[in-house]
Scaffold this active site. Structure first.
Site, PDB file in Angstrom:
ATOM      1  N   ASN A  82     -12.703 -10.639 -10.386  1.00  0.00           N
ATOM      2  CA  ASN A  82     -11.272 -10.574 -10.685  1.00  0.00           C
ATOM      3  C   ASN A  82     -10.864 -11.613 -11.721  1.00  0.00           C
ATOM      4  O   ASN A  82     -10.151 -11.304 -12.682  1.00  0.00           O
ATOM      5  CB  ASN A  82     -10.458 -10.785  -9.403  1.00  0.00           C
ATOM      6  CG  ASN A  82     -10.556  -9.616  -8.443  1.00  0.00           C
ATOM      7  OD1 ASN A  82     -10.931  -8.508  -8.827  1.00  0.00           O
ATOM      8  ND2 ASN A  82     -10.234  -9.855  -7.184  1.00  0.00           N
ATOM      9  N   GLU A 132       0.809  -1.226   0.000  1.00  0.00           N
ATOM     10  CA  GLU A 132       0.000   0.000   0.000  1.00  0.00           C
ATOM     11  C   GLU A 132       0.849   1.286   0.000  1.00  0.00           C
ATOM     12  O   GLU A 132       0.824   2.071   0.955  1.00  0.00           O
ATOM     13  CB  GLU A 132      -0.974  -0.025   1.177  1.00  0.00           C
ATOM     14  CG  GLU A 132      -1.933  -1.205   1.079  1.00  0.00           C
ATOM     15  CD  GLU A 132      -3.062  -1.195   2.100  1.00  0.00           C
ATOM     16  OE1 GLU A 132      -2.970  -0.425   3.078  1.00  0.00           O
ATOM     17  OE2 GLU A 132      -4.020  -1.960   1.914  1.00  0.00           O
TER      18      GLU A 132
END
Length: 422
Positions: free
Chosen positions: A316, A195
């Site tokens: 996905n 992140e």
């Protein structure tokens, strides 16, 4: 043609084998139909797994031997469990650690003090026990460099890697991988940074797209290539997949070191960006590297969390994802341990005070994929008649077909499959 039916439905036994489906000749039916096309192949599937965090391993350590073995069997046994073959680990501490730590002494400019003794105490034994059930591919992610390498002088609250430490930090990855290999655990891949857009109260480090590119191109890429380790970049939410990719993969020198892009789900679906990525960079992998939901424990109704998992996984995979890796494999009665009280849910939760396990619906919803879709499977063509369901289909290396169907409504929705004239 034999058609096995496995169903998870509210108020019934999960992953229950039902009577085989009736197979007839295709009579031209048009309504309530799912079509499957085994000859139309898309991406190859690498596998499924979860994260061996310090929170997971120390929670496991608090269980009795029977439940300890049960957790590992539930995840990694290909017959009695859900057949995980992948795992993610954190290099240095993360929020799901017992506190901040690194592998070197503070201000070590040579890495001579480098060691992984903390990992050897809990995380590595958990991985080794899981490996009894089969090969497990491990990839690693850092949440933060040591405090002295950062602009804010601490592992938490963001900050950046100081430019003068780019070379040393890249060598740190090498040391970490080498130490794990000495323990019999081969790390096949790394992400550059967990992140990199987020300033978190816990372990975090911020990179712009350009900084991440330059770190890979000039420092990390050559070192990982030399030791045969794959690199994934971004490792953050899907809504920035394209913008980050254009910077990293728009640079030929940086792009040559990249295996693929890692992504999380915390900002929403954004499935279209995965397909755009594949169209722009068809030789690069799409790796789901983390996702979890809010804290829950006990006999609560967690069906909706399971449905969220299945919805995201189907979306996905239908948009070229190659690999699914969940977040914590196991958490305790508080949804931790977590050194900044960022408590979360996991597919298996443990009441360590009473040595009790709670297997949540998410475990079974993930299992509909991981137990039946084998490493090396290919996604194949499929179509459906309604937006009320999500579906995706695969062809395993042995030729068997797996189709996963999610009904998120409260209604029964009868349907038929059409495949190869049946």
């Amino acid at each position: 043609m034999n058609v096995k039916v496995i169903k998870t439905i509210k108020d019934c036994k999960p992953m229950q084998e039902m009577p085989e489906a009736v197979v007839t000749e295709d009579n031209g039916e048009e309504g309530n139909l799912i079509n499957i096309f085994p000859d139309i192949e898309y991406q190859e599937i690498v596998g499924f797994g979860g994260a061996f965090t310090e929170a997971a391993s120390t929670t496991l350590d608090k269980l009795g031997s029977e439940n300890r073995e049960k957790v590992l069997k539930l995840y990694f046994d290909p017959e009695e469990g859900i057949g995980y073959n992948l795992g993610r680990i954190h290099m240095n501490s993360c929020d799901f650690s017992l506190g901040n730590y690194s592998c070197v002494e503070e201000h070590d400019e040579t890495l001579e003090s480098f060691q992984i003794e903390r990992d050897k105490g809990s995380v590595i034994p958990m991985i080794r026990e899981a490996m009894v059930y089969g090969d497990i591919g491990i990839f690693s992610s850092p949440w933060s460099p040591p405090a002295y390498m950062k602009t804010n002088g601490q592992m938490n609250l963001g900050g950046k890697l100081k430019e003068e430490y780019f070379e040393l930090w890249a060598e740190y990855y090498v040391k970490f991988i080498e130490e794990y290999r000495k323990c019999g655990i081969d790390i096949w891949g790394i992400t550059v940074q967990n992140e990199p857009k987020a300033v978190q109260p816990w372990d975090s480090c911020v990179y712009t797209a350009e900084e991440e590119r330059d770190f890979v191109k000039n420092y990390l890429g050559p070192k990982m290539e030399k030791i045969g380790v794959k690199i994934m970049f971004w490792d953050h939410n899907k809504e920035r997949v394209i913008s980050r990719s254009k910077v990293m993969l728009g640079d030929e020198e940086a792009g040559k070191y990249i295996y693929g892009i890692a992504f999380h789900w915390y900002s929403g679906d954004h499935f279209e960006q995965l397909e755009m990525f594949h169209r722009l960079y068809p030789d690069k992998a799409l790796v789901f590297s983390e996702g979890c939901y809010e804290y829950s424990l006990g006999e609560q109704d967690t069906v909706k969390i399971g449905e969220k998992y299945a919805h995201d996984m189907i979306g996905n995979f239908n948009h070229y994802c190659n690999l699914f890796c969940d977040w914590n494999l196991l958490l305790d009665e508080r949804g931790g341990p977590n050194h900044v009280e960022n408590y979360c849910d996991a597919p298996i939760m443990a009441d360590t005070q009473n040595d009790t396990l709670y297997v949540h619906d998410s475990y079974y919803y993930i299992g509909h994929f991981s137990r039946y879709v084998k490493k090396g499977a290919k996604r194949i063509g499929s179509s459906k008649w309604t937006s009320a369901i999500d579906t995706v289909s695969f062809k395993n290396p042995d030729g068997s077909i797996v189709s996963i169907v999610l009904n998120t409504t409260e209604d029964e929705l009868p349907f038929s499959f059409s495949i190869q004239g049946k």
